[in-house]
Design an enzyme around this catalytic site. Structure first.
Site, PDB file in Angstrom:
ATOM      1  N   HIS A  29     -15.851  57.470 -25.626  1.00 35.27           N
ATOM      2  CA  HIS A  29     -17.138  58.082 -25.982  1.00 35.27           C
ATOM      3  C   HIS A  29     -17.655  57.504 -27.288  1.00 35.27           C
ATOM      4  O   HIS A  29     -16.893  57.248 -28.218  1.00 35.27           O
ATOM      5  CB  HIS A  29     -16.962  59.602 -26.112  1.00 35.27           C
ATOM      6  CG  HIS A  29     -18.227  60.322 -26.457  1.00 35.27           C
ATOM      7  ND1 HIS A  29     -19.349  60.298 -25.650  1.00 35.27           N
ATOM      8  CD2 HIS A  29     -18.557  61.092 -27.538  1.00 35.27           C
ATOM      9  CE1 HIS A  29     -20.312  61.016 -26.209  1.00 35.27           C
ATOM     10  NE2 HIS A  29     -19.862  61.504 -27.351  1.00 35.27           N
ATOM     11  N   CYS A  61     -23.722  57.144 -23.362  1.00 37.24           N
ATOM     12  CA  CYS A  61     -23.493  57.468 -24.777  1.00 37.24           C
ATOM     13  C   CYS A  61     -23.565  56.209 -25.640  1.00 37.24           C
ATOM     14  O   CYS A  61     -23.965  56.277 -26.809  1.00 37.24           O
ATOM     15  CB  CYS A  61     -22.156  58.179 -24.956  1.00 37.24           C
ATOM     16  SG  CYS A  61     -20.714  57.229 -24.421  1.00 37.24           S
TER      17      CYS A  61
END
Length: 443
Positions: A369, A125
């Site tokens: 994230h 990510c």
């Protein structure tokens, strides 16, 4: 045939057959004549019977209840005056005209181009968020589109792979839910730095810097034209007032946010005059020829097309990393005039518009994230979370705890408009997906 062959096969009842007629359990009578429930009468005439009197057709022309006038013009009738487009060539200065003067495209082109999502190939990510922001930078896109590089290129050519990634993203956008796999970059993470390893979470800002450094090694002029900002360190002697300047090129600005709550305050702190009078640190003035105290100030000497601001959210004391987990407000517009050396900004445009934001959700940089927000055109913001894309309101973007912010110089063409222009002029976009040389096919 000899009948004795069958003599011993099985017993056979050799009595004669009395009758060959079929035997039924019911009586079958002959049908004498058909029986109907209705009475059938003969047709007296084969002529068609109509309820109305038919007259011969005197004319083959259509008969209308209104008077039809001849069409004077076969061209489309519009409520506005259509003027010819003087030029369809793209403007290299990326200028965005005022809304009332912008080109009006046909209905099938009046759409927002934003690209497709990127697949998460295992803790990637951080890479996806940075790549999405880079793929939407119009000046970078345009220079790569028209910039030729040395052929044949390397086994792992960052320029070719990045161009292919942009092309596939725009092609896949037409297919709902289809995403692009950045596997070439993931398989070659060690190309950017020896500290990156596959399937391990990395810092998005570190990857951003490594990516641009590698890109600069392939085509330095592109990175310098788009991202390079030059800082000037101004040293002033407190004894005689003599100035000495040092210039440092950078690709982004890292700002302290521990004691500030908005981007403007962080920039003010970054450019604030600092007096260096530590008795343990001695400075010698080349004019006074004595040790003196000095004042130091960092200013922007020139401004780039794309300004990248990195907020220092992660503090590391050598053993433990802590995150500055708070909201630092920022605006959709930014004026860098107050933080730039005024002698270098006469008649220059230094106003910027926010177009992308990278956010980190988690406690430390190598966990959690990363996702990003991108403005494809005015008032059209999209959230990119790997392969997931959703439209959001700008208020949601401004409420996020930004980690990296991208500002583009005012009057730069928006990404969606640029793609529409390229598609209108030449069939450039589909060709990008096939831009790799043949020797890359086995990479």
């Amino acid at each position: 045939m000899d009948l004795e062959w069958f003599a011993d096969d099985w017993p056979i009842d050799d009595k004669p057959t009395a009758s060959i007629e079929p035997k039924y359990d019911f009586e079958v009578n002959t049908i004498v004549e058909p029986k109907y429930d209705i009475e059938v009468k003969p047709i007296r005439s084969l002529e068609a019977k109509c309820d109305s009197e038919a007259y011969p057709i005197s004319s083959v022309g259509p008969k209308c209840n209104f008077e039809a006038e001849p069409i004077a013009l076969v061209g489309p009738k519009c409520d506005f005056e259509a003027k010819p487009i003087k030029s369809l060539d793209p403007k290299c200065d990326f200028a965005r005209e005022k809304e009332e003067k912008r080109l009006v495209w046909t209905s099938n082109v009046l759409k927002t181009y934003k690209g497709a999502g990127l697949l998460n190939l295992g803790n990637t990510c951080f890479l996806n968020a940075v790549l999405q922001c880079f793929m939407n930078i119009v000046p970078l896109f345009d220079l790569l589109l028209h910039k030729a590089h040395v052929v044949p290129c390397d086994h792992f050519c960052l320029i070719c792979i990045f161009k292919e990634l942009i092309g596939l993203s725009l092609v896949y956008e037409a297919y709902e839910g289809r995403s692009v796999s950045p596997w070439r970059l993931v398989e070659n993470l060690i190309y950017f730095t020896s500290g990156f390893h596959k399937y391990e979470k990395e810092d998005a800002h570190e990857f951003l810097q490594c990516f641009l450094n590698r890109l600069e090694s392939r085509c330095s002029d592109i990175v310098q034209q788009v991202f390079c900002v030059c800082l000037v360190s101004k040293f002033c002697c407190c004894n005689c007032g003599h100035y000495s300047n040092t210039y440092v090129p950078l690709i982004d600005l890292s700002l302290e946010i521990k004691d500030v709550d908005n981007l403007h305050s962080a920039l003010e702190s970054f450019t604030r005059v600092e007096k260096l009078d530590d008795p343990e640190i001695k400075f010698s003035c080349e004019i006074c020829n004595v040790q003196v105290s000095i004042e130091k100030q960092l200013m922007l000497y020139n401004v780039p097309t794309i300004s990248i601001f990195h907020l220092k959210r992660f503090q590391n004391n050598g053993s433990v990393e802590r995150k500055v987990d708070k909201h630092v407000s920022f605006l959709l517009e930014l004026d860098l005039l107050f933080y730039t050396d005024n002698n270098q900004t006469i008649n220059e445009q230094i106003k910027y518009d926010l177009y992308a934001v990278i956010v980190h959700a988690g406690s430390i940089s190598i966990s959690g994230h990363y996702y990003c927000f991108i403005c494809a055109e005015p008032n059209e913001w999209y959230k990119f979370g790997d392969s997931m894309i959703s439209r959001v309101h700008e208020d949601l973007v401004l409420a996020e705890e930004a980690y990296i912010m991208f500002y583009t110089k005012r009057d730069t063409l928006w990404f969606s408009d640029f793609v529409a222009l390229q598609k209108h002029n030449v069939d450039t976009i589909p060709k990008l997906s096939f831009s790799l040389s043949n020797h890359h096919a086995s990479d």
